[in-house]
Every structure is written in structure tokens, then in C-alpha cells.
Write a protein that holds these residues in place. Structure first.
Motif, PDB file in Angstrom:
ATOM      1  N   SER A  42      -3.151  17.630 -11.322  1.00 24.98           N
ATOM      2  CA  SER A  42      -2.821  16.560 -10.379  1.00 24.98           C
ATOM      3  C   SER A  42      -3.806  16.567  -9.223  1.00 24.98           C
ATOM      4  O   SER A  42      -4.312  17.619  -8.817  1.00 24.98           O
ATOM      5  CB  SER A  42      -1.392  16.695  -9.852  1.00 24.98           C
ATOM      6  N   ILE A  43      -4.057  15.375  -8.726  1.00 22.31           N
ATOM      7  CA  ILE A  43      -4.859  15.225  -7.521  1.00 22.31           C
ATOM      8  C   ILE A  43      -4.090  14.309  -6.580  1.00 22.31           C
ATOM      9  O   ILE A  43      -3.657  13.224  -6.961  1.00 22.31           O
ATOM     10  CB  ILE A  43      -6.283  14.716  -7.827  1.00 22.31           C
ATOM     11  N   TRP A  44      -3.855  14.830  -5.374  1.00 24.56           N
ATOM     12  CA  TRP A  44      -3.022  14.138  -4.390  1.00 24.56           C
ATOM     13  C   TRP A  44      -3.851  13.882  -3.141  1.00 24.56           C
ATOM     14  O   TRP A  44      -4.249  14.819  -2.451  1.00 24.56           O
ATOM     15  CB  TRP A  44      -1.812  15.004  -4.081  1.00 24.56           C
ATOM     16  N   PHE A  45      -4.138  12.609  -2.889  1.00 23.76           N
ATOM     17  CA  PHE A  45      -4.822  12.179  -1.669  1.00 23.76           C
ATOM     18  C   PHE A  45      -3.734  11.949  -0.626  1.00 23.76           C
ATOM     19  O   PHE A  45      -2.965  10.986  -0.729  1.00 23.76           O
ATOM     20  CB  PHE A  45      -5.612  10.889  -1.922  1.00 23.76           C
ATOM     21  N   ARG A  46      -3.658  12.812   0.361  1.00 19.19           N
ATOM     22  CA  ARG A  46      -2.537  12.826   1.300  1.00 19.19           C
ATOM     23  C   ARG A  46      -2.787  11.900   2.498  1.00 19.19           C
ATOM     24  O   ARG A  46      -2.691  12.325   3.646  1.00 19.19           O
ATOM     25  CB  ARG A  46      -2.274  14.258   1.736  1.00 19.19           C
TER      26      ARG A  46
ATOM     27  N   ARG B 243       0.847  -1.198   0.000  1.00 28.45           N
ATOM     28  CA  ARG B 243       0.000   0.000   0.000  1.00 28.45           C
ATOM     29  C   ARG B 243       0.878   1.241   0.000  1.00 28.45           C
ATOM     30  O   ARG B 243       1.837   1.343   0.747  1.00 28.45           O
ATOM     31  CB  ARG B 243      -0.903   0.000   1.239  1.00 28.45           C
ATOM     32  N   HIS B 244       0.546   2.177  -0.867  1.00 22.31           N
ATOM     33  CA  HIS B 244       1.286   3.432  -0.925  1.00 22.31           C
ATOM     34  C   HIS B 244       0.854   4.340   0.229  1.00 22.31           C
ATOM     35  O   HIS B 244      -0.302   4.313   0.645  1.00 22.31           O
ATOM     36  CB  HIS B 244       1.028   4.137  -2.257  1.00 22.31           C
ATOM     37  N   PRO B 245       1.764   5.178   0.739  1.00 23.29           N
ATOM     38  CA  PRO B 245       1.443   6.052   1.874  1.00 23.29           C
ATOM     39  C   PRO B 245       0.497   7.197   1.490  1.00 23.29           C
ATOM     40  O   PRO B 245      -0.099   7.827   2.361  1.00 23.29           O
ATOM     41  CB  PRO B 245       2.802   6.589   2.321  1.00 23.29           C
ATOM     42  N   ASP B 246       0.386   7.477   0.204  1.00 20.36           N
ATOM     43  CA  ASP B 246      -0.534   8.478  -0.317  1.00 20.36           C
ATOM     44  C   ASP B 246      -0.784   8.119  -1.776  1.00 20.36           C
ATOM     45  O   ASP B 246      -0.165   7.210  -2.307  1.00 20.36           O
ATOM     46  CB  ASP B 246       0.012   9.901  -0.158  1.00 20.36           C
ATOM     47  N   ILE B 247      -1.715   8.826  -2.399  1.00 21.17           N
ATOM     48  CA  ILE B 247      -2.079   8.527  -3.781  1.00 21.17           C
ATOM     49  C   ILE B 247      -2.026   9.820  -4.573  1.00 21.17           C
ATOM     50  O   ILE B 247      -2.620  10.825  -4.164  1.00 21.17           O
ATOM     51  CB  ILE B 247      -3.507   7.929  -3.860  1.00 21.17           C
TER      52      ILE B 247
END
Length: 131
Positions: free
Chosen positions: A68-72, A5-9
Motif C-alpha cells: 500500500s501507498i498512502w499519500f497523507r 476531493r478525497h482528504p488523502d489518497i
């Protein structure tokens, strides 16, 4: 490809407006709240599966074509960036790019990186931003 799992997307969406991205977020998330908008940068808070997730949207993130869209957070429904990229590409009928592997502190920012180009249900590894 790592299944961890990545720490953010973070994904980069081609040729779609902020309004289109926000409409998709509105259908995908339980709630979407704008915290701050300055120029082409927008700080949001969304609720997904009862989790509050900070989101940053950058218009014209790479040239004029990309937003860009960054889900933190790691509390998203997607384990990896590519999972989100597939969903966004399908929902918005456009090309979406994301990093091939999760970013790490040891990554060399000067090195050209491998990315996924996702479009029409297909994913292909490329070098970007030069391709």
C-alpha cells in the motif's frame, strides 16, 4: 461516484516490489526522502507540485501480494483514490485497488467495503478483501 476531493489518497498495488514503487515515486515526484523504515513500513516525504506530502508505504499490506501507498494529504495531483489507481496501474502494468468512496469516521470497519479493481485501463467495483 462522488467527485469530491478525497482528504488523502491510498492505493494497493499487486505484485510489485518496494524498489519498483520507489522508482515510480522517483519519476512522479520532484523529490522523495525516506524519513524512517522499520520492517515493512516506510515513512517518506515527497514533493509534488511544490507541496510537501507525507507518504506511508506498507509492504505486504493485505497478504503477501499487496503493497500500500498512502499519500497523507489532499494536496496530491489526484482528486480521488481511483485517479491515482489508474495512473499507478498504467505506470507499473499491474492491478491496483482502492476504496470506492472516501473513508469516513462513520464507516463501519466490520462491513465489507466496495473497492475499485483497476487493471489494463479498466475499473471494476468489487468487494474486498474477500474477492
Amino acid at each position: 461516484m462522488s467527485e469530491q476531493r478525497h482528504p488523502d489518497i491510498e492505493v494497493y498495488i499487486k505484485n510489485r516490489s518496494l524498489e519498483t514503487v520507489l522508482e515510480w515515486l522517483g519519476t512522479r515526484c520532484d523529490t522523495v526522502r525516506t524519513l524512517n523504515s522499520v520492517g515493512g513500513t516506510h515513512a517518506l516525504e515527497v514533493s509534488l507540485n511544490n507541496c510537501s506530502i507525507p507518504v506511508m508505504i506498507h509492504e505486504k499490506a493485505v497478504g503477501k501480494a499487496w503493497i500500500s501507498i498512502w499519500f497523507r494529504s489532499d494536496k496530491t495531483p489526484w482528486a480521488r483514490d481511483i485517479d491515482c489507481a489508474h495512473e499507478v496501474a498504467d505506470a507499473l502494468d499491474t492491478q491496483v485497488r482502492c476504496i470506492a468512496e472516501s473513508w469516513s469516521e462513520s464507516s463501519d470497519a466490520d462491513e465489507e467495503e466496495e473497492w475499485w479493481r483497476v487493471e489494463n485501463g479498466n475499473a471494476e467495483k468489487i468487494r474486498w478483501p474477500n474477492s
